[in-house]
Design an enzyme around this catalytic site. Structure first.
Site, short mmCIF file in Angstrom:
data_model
loop_
_atom_site.label_atom_id
_atom_site.label_comp_id
_atom_site.label_asym_id
_atom_site.label_seq_id
_atom_site.Cartn_x
_atom_site.Cartn_y
_atom_site.Cartn_z
N LEU A 167 0.69 -1.25 -0.01
CA LEU A 167 -0.10 0.00 -0.13
C LEU A 167 0.77 1.01 -0.04
O LEU A 167 1.73 1.45 0.94
CB LEU A 167 -0.97 -0.05 1.16
CG LEU A 167 -2.15 -1.11 1.32
CD1 LEU A 167 -2.63 -1.26 2.57
CD2 LEU A 167 -3.06 -0.96 -0.05
N GLU A 168 0.57 2.07 -1.03
CA GLU A 168 1.43 3.21 -1.08
C GLU A 168 0.69 4.52 -0.86
O GLU A 168 1.31 5.63 -0.95
CB GLU A 168 2.09 3.32 -2.56
CG GLU A 168 3.04 2.15 -2.92
CD GLU A 168 3.63 2.17 -4.35
OE1 GLU A 168 3.51 3.31 -4.95
OE2 GLU A 168 4.11 1.20 -4.52
N ALA A 169 -0.38 4.37 -0.31
CA ALA A 169 -1.27 5.70 -0.22
C ALA A 169 -1.57 5.86 1.57
O ALA A 169 -2.59 6.49 1.92
CB ALA A 169 -2.78 5.59 -0.79
#
Length: 342
Positions: A167-169
């Site tokens: 997850l990059e958010a």
């Protein structure tokens, strides 16, 4: 991760682990409120133990102009294949997975058969959650429950060996820890659980990603940090290093190695080819030099760690498809080197 042929034969010797049974499906259903039909997963395909040194690669469930390939066509250099990506649903925290028709599978069963065949070769096949465009919010008890239940259901349905957190958010360490603990409690110690944070996410133990890794380190398989699409970063010696160098790989890995993660839980993640990422590509020889520096104390650049870490897990690449695009040039070099680590 961006959303945008030689093979290396190897013989793997793995520990035997218990077969995932219908009990997993029942637990998943209870958590997520789902109905799971017994027998959807192949009970003969027990999850396999990850080798001491492992090569991880991400597989595209989409066509982005690299190479479209089925799982069975992935180079056998890889010990862990992360299927990219699970998607969010209308239920907060819950995830789902559906094959992209562009891949060319005639049926879902053909895909499941490919997973089973890879597992029979000793490869762990896991489901990756996130990517550059993935948004899955796990930020309260209900969404944590939904994430765990849906993940367990997908593991049972397809036979996945575990989950990758990419997850990059932004993540919430408290509730994602809760979700992963539920998954581990149900799947057991054969769970393959990996992470692929960005460089900024692992600069300090105060970040949510680092906290998640530390919270779950009792059953965390490996953190393969993304050493790409990144600006210069501070290494564990307080010096600033530019991306694309041996020092960038080693000095940043040192932060994790000296701040609570076991060497076996640290891997080096790099692009397989220049087209795989916006920046940060390094030649395979740079990756092997960094592995040697950290495990043997040889091949270092300016940064030389105070100690060696022979148990370092290995390396990861985005992606097996971009690797195939360049004739498996990355895995044909890095794979054998990972196998030969001390």
């Amino acid at each position: 991760m961006d959303s945008t042929s030689s093979t290396h034969a190897r013989v793997r010797f793995r520990d035997t682990v218990p077969v995932r049974t219908v009990a997993v499906a029942a637990a998943a259903a209870a958590v997520a409120g789902l109905t799971v039909v017994a027998g959807t997963a192949d009970a003969d395909n027990a999850p396999t133990a990850v080798p001491r040194h492992a090569l991880t690669g991400y597989w595209h469930n989409f066509d982005n102009g690299s190479v479209v390939q089925k799982l069975g066509e992935v180079s056998d250099a890889y010990d862990i294949i992360a299927v990219s990506f699970a998607e969010s649903t209308a239920t907060p925290g819950a995830i789902d997975f559906a094959l992209d028709p562009a891949i060319g599978y005639a049926s879902e069963q053909e895909f499941k058969d490919d997973i089973a065949a890879k597992q029979a070769e000793g490869v762990s096949v896991i489901l990756s959650v996130g990517g550059a465009n993935g948004t899955v919010a796990v930020n309260d008890a209900a969404s944590a429950e939904a994430f765990a239940g849906s993940a367990l259901a997908l593991m049972d349905e397809f036979g996945f060996d575990g989950i990758d957190i990419d997850l990059e958010a932004g993540i919430n360490a408290t509730y994602l820890t809760q979700a992963m603990e539920t998954i581990h409690a149900t799947a057991g110690d054969d769970l393959v659980y990996t992470m692929a944070p960005q460089t900024l996410d692992m600069q300090s133990t105060s970040t949510e990603y680092f906290q998640l890794a530390l919270n779950t380190r009792d059953f965390l398989t490996v953190v393969n940090m993304q050493y790409y699409n990144s600006g210069s970063m501070v290494g564990c010696d307080g010096q600033v290093y530019a991306a694309g160098s041996v020092d960038f790989l080693t000095a940043l890995a040192c932060i994790q190695l000296e701040n609570g993660l076991a060497p076996s839980q640290v891997g080096i993640g790099v692009p397989a080819s220049p087209g795989a990422a916006g920046s940060g590509y390094v030649e395979p020889a740079v990756v092997t030099a960094a592995l040697d520096c950290l495990t043997r104390g040889t091949g270092c650049g300016q940064f030389v760690p105070d100690q060696t870490y022979p148990d370092l897990r290995g390396a990861m690449t985005w992606s097996v498809n971009w690797d195939a695009h360049s004739g498996n040039a990355w895995s044909s070099v890095v794979g054998p080197h990972v196998d030969a680590l001390p």
